[in-house]
Design a protein around this motif. Structure first.
Motif, PDB file in Angstrom:
ATOM      1  N   ASN A  44      39.943   4.869   2.671  1.00  0.00           N
ATOM      2  CA  ASN A  44      41.325   5.322   2.874  1.00  0.00           C
ATOM      3  C   ASN A  44      42.313   4.193   2.589  1.00  0.00           C
ATOM      4  O   ASN A  44      43.333   4.384   1.912  1.00  0.00           O
ATOM      5  N   GLU A 141      46.717   9.770 -10.574  1.00  0.00           N
ATOM      6  CA  GLU A 141      46.767  11.149 -10.076  1.00  0.00           C
ATOM      7  C   GLU A 141      45.449  11.610  -9.458  1.00  0.00           C
ATOM      8  O   GLU A 141      45.466  12.283  -8.417  1.00  0.00           O
ATOM      9  N   GLN A 144      45.435  10.143  -6.022  1.00  0.00           N
ATOM     10  CA  GLN A 144      46.369  10.857  -5.148  1.00  0.00           C
ATOM     11  C   GLN A 144      45.794  12.201  -4.719  1.00  0.00           C
ATOM     12  O   GLN A 144      45.944  12.613  -3.560  1.00  0.00           O
ATOM     13  N   GLY A 145      45.120  12.890  -5.666  1.00  0.00           N
ATOM     14  CA  GLY A 145      44.489  14.158  -5.317  1.00  0.00           C
ATOM     15  C   GLY A 145      43.398  13.991  -4.282  1.00  0.00           C
ATOM     16  O   GLY A 145      43.284  14.793  -3.338  1.00  0.00           O
ATOM     17  N   GLN A 147      43.246  11.608  -2.055  1.00  0.00           N
ATOM     18  CA  GLN A 147      43.882  11.251  -0.780  1.00  0.00           C
ATOM     19  C   GLN A 147      44.510  12.466  -0.107  1.00  0.00           C
ATOM     20  O   GLN A 147      44.444  12.612   1.116  1.00  0.00           O
ATOM     21  N   ARG A 148      45.102  13.363  -0.904  1.00  0.00           N
ATOM     22  CA  ARG A 148      45.778  14.532  -0.331  1.00  0.00           C
ATOM     23  C   ARG A 148      44.808  15.633   0.101  1.00  0.00           C
ATOM     24  O   ARG A 148      45.168  16.466   0.933  1.00  0.00           O
ATOM     25  N   SER A 149      43.601  15.650  -0.450  1.00  0.00           N
ATOM     26  CA  SER A 149      42.673  16.740  -0.133  1.00  0.00           C
ATOM     27  C   SER A 149      41.532  16.257   0.760  1.00  0.00           C
ATOM     28  O   SER A 149      41.560  16.448   1.991  1.00  0.00           O
ATOM     29  N   LYS A 152      42.426  13.570   3.553  1.00  0.00           N
ATOM     30  CA  LYS A 152      43.262  14.178   4.584  1.00  0.00           C
ATOM     31  C   LYS A 152      42.440  15.113   5.469  1.00  0.00           C
ATOM     32  O   LYS A 152      42.604  15.135   6.702  1.00  0.00           O
TER      33      LYS A 152
END
Length: 372
Positions: A44, A141, A144-145, A147-149, A152
């Motif tokens: 993370n 990207e 980021q994907g 990290q966001r999915s 998280k």
């Protein structure tokens, strides 16, 4: 939040305070789970650090980064679609060189070299813009994907595991009527959430292929950029070497002050002399001369100069050594009387008591030949 929900949150807070302040011992998770949790925590932090450092690699100036971020935010608020590129340092330097190269002019070898280097740096800047887009699409990207999915989701599941553990430990500590059933239900919830979190962390940590692919794309983008930059700079180096060779082989020029010819009459009036046309010959009262330097004279020349531009002539820009019979030998700065033109490449002229052919590209015409 319902009353039962509030009570559950208070129970969890009470258990947490007992563990932190009173030294109460809670349920211990197994070592494999804790190891995976530590690895996920490292990943993370790694995701955040990787995206930050990669952005610094592509856009090293923090002031420009902040400005672009602010403009992008304002555009989104206004509902506008504006794509502002980062000002590459190579592009700014190339723009400067192009401007001053054009100011000096293509006739200057240095000016031409400046324009060559400026154009090449502009191409490098465009290649860097393409690198920026490529790395954002293929490396940043995907991170980021992730990290966001997945990251998280795992963070949420770990939070639930900790909450269910606190609830279970509180109910186990506060035994009372019907406590056994409540403890069993709390235990089942705790184990279910732990299993879900464990499975998610396992999938994340075992998907090395998905993690290595963006790294491979990053390296491929950097390699492509450096190949393009190398090709551009190698071509530029060849061009500059050719310019350097041409400048080295160019015949040297010596400084020679321009002579200013003036016309005067017998009354003593002085004016600039102009070549008379055939339709308007000079009167016998006029004469052509060169005014010597005087402290009170606005026109100066060398006192020993006798140059009078009253017939077709030219000045030699370079020295010329004949290679064939019939060609005229002259030195840089010589003034040659023109007697005719053979073709677009050769003049006929006279220098002193010698006559012959002289190349057009070696001389600067002062008074042109009359039209045929």
């Amino acid at each position: 939040m319902s009353v039962s929900g509030m009570k559950k949150q208070l129970h969890k807070a009470s258990q947490l305070l007992n563990e932190r302040l009173m030294g109460a011992e809670g349920t211990k998770l197994d070592e494999d789970f804790l190891k995976m949790e530590r690895s996920v925590a490292v990943m993370n932090v790694l995701m955040v650090e990787l995206m930050s450092r990669t952005t610094e690699l592509l856009q090293p100036n923090p002031a420009f980064r902040a400005k672009l971020s602010m403009l992008s935010t304002v555009s989104r608020i206004r509902g506008q679609v504006r794509t502002l590129g980062y000002p590459q340092t190579e592009g700014m330097l190339g723009k400067c060189m192009l401007f001053y190269g054009q100011e000096l002019g293509a006739a200057s070898e240095f000016g031409g070299a400046l324009m060559d280097v400026g154009g090449a740096l502009q191409q490098v800047s465009q290649a860097k813009d393409a690198l920026d887009v490529s790395i954002k699409q293929t490396f940043i990207e995907p991170l980021q994907g992730l990290q966001r999915s997945e990251m998280k989701e795992i963070k949420y599941q770990l939070k639930k595991v900790n909450g269910h553990r606190l609830d279970f430990d509180y109910k186990k500590r506060r035994r009372g009527r019907g406590a056994a059933e409540k403890v069993r239900v709390a235990w089942d919830k705790f184990m279910t959430s732990k299993e879900l979190a464990e499975r998610s962390m396992f999938v994340l940590l075992e998907s090395d292929v998905d993690r290595i692919s963006p790294l491979s794309a990053l390296v491929a983008s950097l390699l492509d950029f450096h190949r393009n930059a190398q090709r551009i700079l190698l071509d530029l180096q060849s061009g500059l070497q050719a310019r350097l060779t041409a400048a080295s082989n160019k015949p040297p020029r010596r400084f020679r002050s321009e002579k200013i010819c003036v016309g005067g009459d017998h009354s003593g009036n002085v004016g600039f002399y102009h070549q008379p046309s055939a339709a308007a010959p000079r009167s016998s009262g006029e004469q052509s001369t060169v005014v010597p330097s005087r402290l009170d004279s606005p026109v100066s020349s060398y006192a020993d100069s006798k140059l009078v531009l009253n017939q077709p002539c030219c000045r030699a820009m370079y020295s010329f050594t004949p290679k064939c019979d019939g060609e005229l030998d002259f030195s840089e700065g010589d003034v040659i009387i023109l007697t005719g033109q053979v073709d677009s490449n050769w003049y006929e002229g006279t220098l002193g008591d010698r006559s012959g052919l002289l190349p057009v590209s070696y001389v600067d015409v002062l008074v042109p030949l009359p039209l045929p």
